[in-house]
Write a protein that holds these residues in place. Structure first.
Motif, short mmCIF file in Angstrom:
data_model
loop_
_atom_site.label_atom_id
_atom_site.label_comp_id
_atom_site.label_asym_id
_atom_site.label_seq_id
_atom_site.Cartn_x
_atom_site.Cartn_y
_atom_site.Cartn_z
N UNK A 153 2.65 1.70 -3.41
CA UNK A 153 1.72 2.17 -4.45
C UNK A 153 1.29 3.61 -4.21
N UNK A 154 1.00 3.96 -2.96
CA UNK A 154 0.50 5.30 -2.66
C UNK A 154 1.55 6.39 -2.89
N UNK A 155 2.80 6.11 -2.49
CA UNK A 155 3.80 7.19 -2.50
C UNK A 155 5.21 6.78 -2.90
N UNK A 156 5.47 5.50 -3.06
CA UNK A 156 6.85 5.08 -3.29
C UNK A 156 7.72 5.34 -2.07
N UNK A 157 7.10 5.37 -0.89
CA UNK A 157 7.76 5.62 0.39
C UNK A 157 8.30 7.05 0.48
N UNK A 158 7.71 7.97 -0.26
CA UNK A 158 8.13 9.36 -0.26
C UNK A 158 7.16 10.19 0.55
N UNK A 159 7.66 10.96 1.48
CA UNK A 159 6.83 11.80 2.33
C UNK A 159 6.80 13.24 1.83
N UNK A 160 7.92 13.73 1.41
CA UNK A 160 8.04 15.14 1.06
C UNK A 160 7.68 15.40 -0.40
N UNK B 125 -2.37 13.68 1.26
CA UNK B 125 -1.08 14.14 1.77
C UNK B 125 -0.22 13.01 2.31
N UNK B 126 1.07 13.11 2.05
CA UNK B 126 2.06 12.29 2.72
C UNK B 126 2.26 10.89 2.18
N UNK B 127 2.98 10.12 2.95
CA UNK B 127 3.44 8.79 2.56
C UNK B 127 2.28 7.83 2.31
N UNK B 128 1.15 8.04 3.00
CA UNK B 128 -0.02 7.19 2.79
C UNK B 128 -1.19 7.93 2.18
N UNK B 129 -0.91 9.14 1.66
CA UNK B 129 -1.87 9.90 0.87
C UNK B 129 -3.23 10.06 1.58
N UNK B 130 -3.18 10.53 2.82
CA UNK B 130 -4.39 10.77 3.59
C UNK B 130 -5.13 12.01 3.11
N UNK B 131 -6.43 11.90 3.02
CA UNK B 131 -7.27 13.08 2.88
C UNK B 131 -7.53 13.56 4.30
N UNK B 132 -7.61 14.85 4.49
CA UNK B 132 -7.75 15.40 5.84
C UNK B 132 -8.98 14.85 6.55
N UNK B 133 -10.09 14.72 5.86
CA UNK B 133 -11.31 14.19 6.48
C UNK B 133 -11.15 12.77 6.98
N UNK B 134 -10.48 11.94 6.20
CA UNK B 134 -10.22 10.56 6.61
C UNK B 134 -9.32 10.52 7.82
N UNK B 135 -8.27 11.35 7.80
CA UNK B 135 -7.34 11.42 8.93
C UNK B 135 -8.08 11.79 10.21
N UNK B 136 -8.87 12.85 10.14
CA UNK B 136 -9.59 13.32 11.34
C UNK B 136 -10.58 12.28 11.84
N UNK B 137 -11.26 11.60 10.93
CA UNK B 137 -12.22 10.56 11.33
C UNK B 137 -11.52 9.39 12.01
N UNK B 138 -10.40 8.93 11.44
CA UNK B 138 -9.66 7.82 12.04
C UNK B 138 -9.04 8.23 13.36
N UNK C 205 0.83 -1.20 0.00
CA UNK C 205 0.00 0.00 0.00
C UNK C 205 0.87 1.25 0.00
N UNK C 206 1.89 1.29 0.85
CA UNK C 206 2.78 2.45 0.91
C UNK C 206 3.52 2.63 -0.42
#
Length: 146
Positions: free
Chosen positions: A61-68, A83-96, A58-59
């Motif tokens: 595929x989502x980002x190639x292990x790249x954060x920046x 956003x970020x290494x796991x490509x979070x949408x802000x709404x998903x992040x806040x809900x989790x 998953x990581x």
């Protein structure tokens, strides 16, 4: 920073899951990868008793292990604002964050993204990542991403 091939042997010695590391590193060979991200993924997968292979694929595929990147807060950014290494949408992040009582975690931190994702995977929320669906639920993937 180390490059992917430099840590394959170390990762193999720790996990005995060489195939997944061969998979990951063959796809991101020329990119610098922070060894700490890989080691954190190994530890967190074990802690939450989830599949390291699923998390690593998953990581990768989502980002190639790249954060920046050039997106918001200097993070790698997707087309829909992920956003970020796991490509979070802000709404998903806040809900989790709320659901799993992890308010101390920070979306800008790759280690925190790996941690929250492991918790989500352990709680049957894997289907929130299109890359997870692509590899492990191809029928659902095709339904949502024709």
């Amino acid at each position: 920073m180390v490059y992917a091939p430099q840590i394959v042997e170390k990762a193999y010695a720790k996990t005995k899951e060489f195939d997944i590391y061969e998979y990951v590193f063959s796809r991101v060979e020329k990119l610098p990868i922070r060894e700490e991200y890989v080691e954190h993924a190994i530890a967190i997968a074990e802690k939450y008793e989830i599949s390291l292979e699923e998390l690593a694929r998953t990581i990768t595929c989502e980002s190639g292990w790249t954060q920046r990147g050039s997106g918001k807060w200097g993070l790698l950014s997707g087309k829909a604002g992920e956003l970020g290494i796991l490509q979070y949408k802000l709404g998903t992040w806040l809900a989790f964050e709320k659901e799993f009582k992890q308010e101390e975690l920070v979306i800008k931190d790759a280690f925190d993204q790996i941690t929250l994702t492991a918790i989500a995977f352990a709680n049957d929320k894997k289907n929130h990542w299109s890359c997870y669906l692509k590899y492990y639920e191809p029928k659902l993937y095709k339904k949502y991403f024709p």
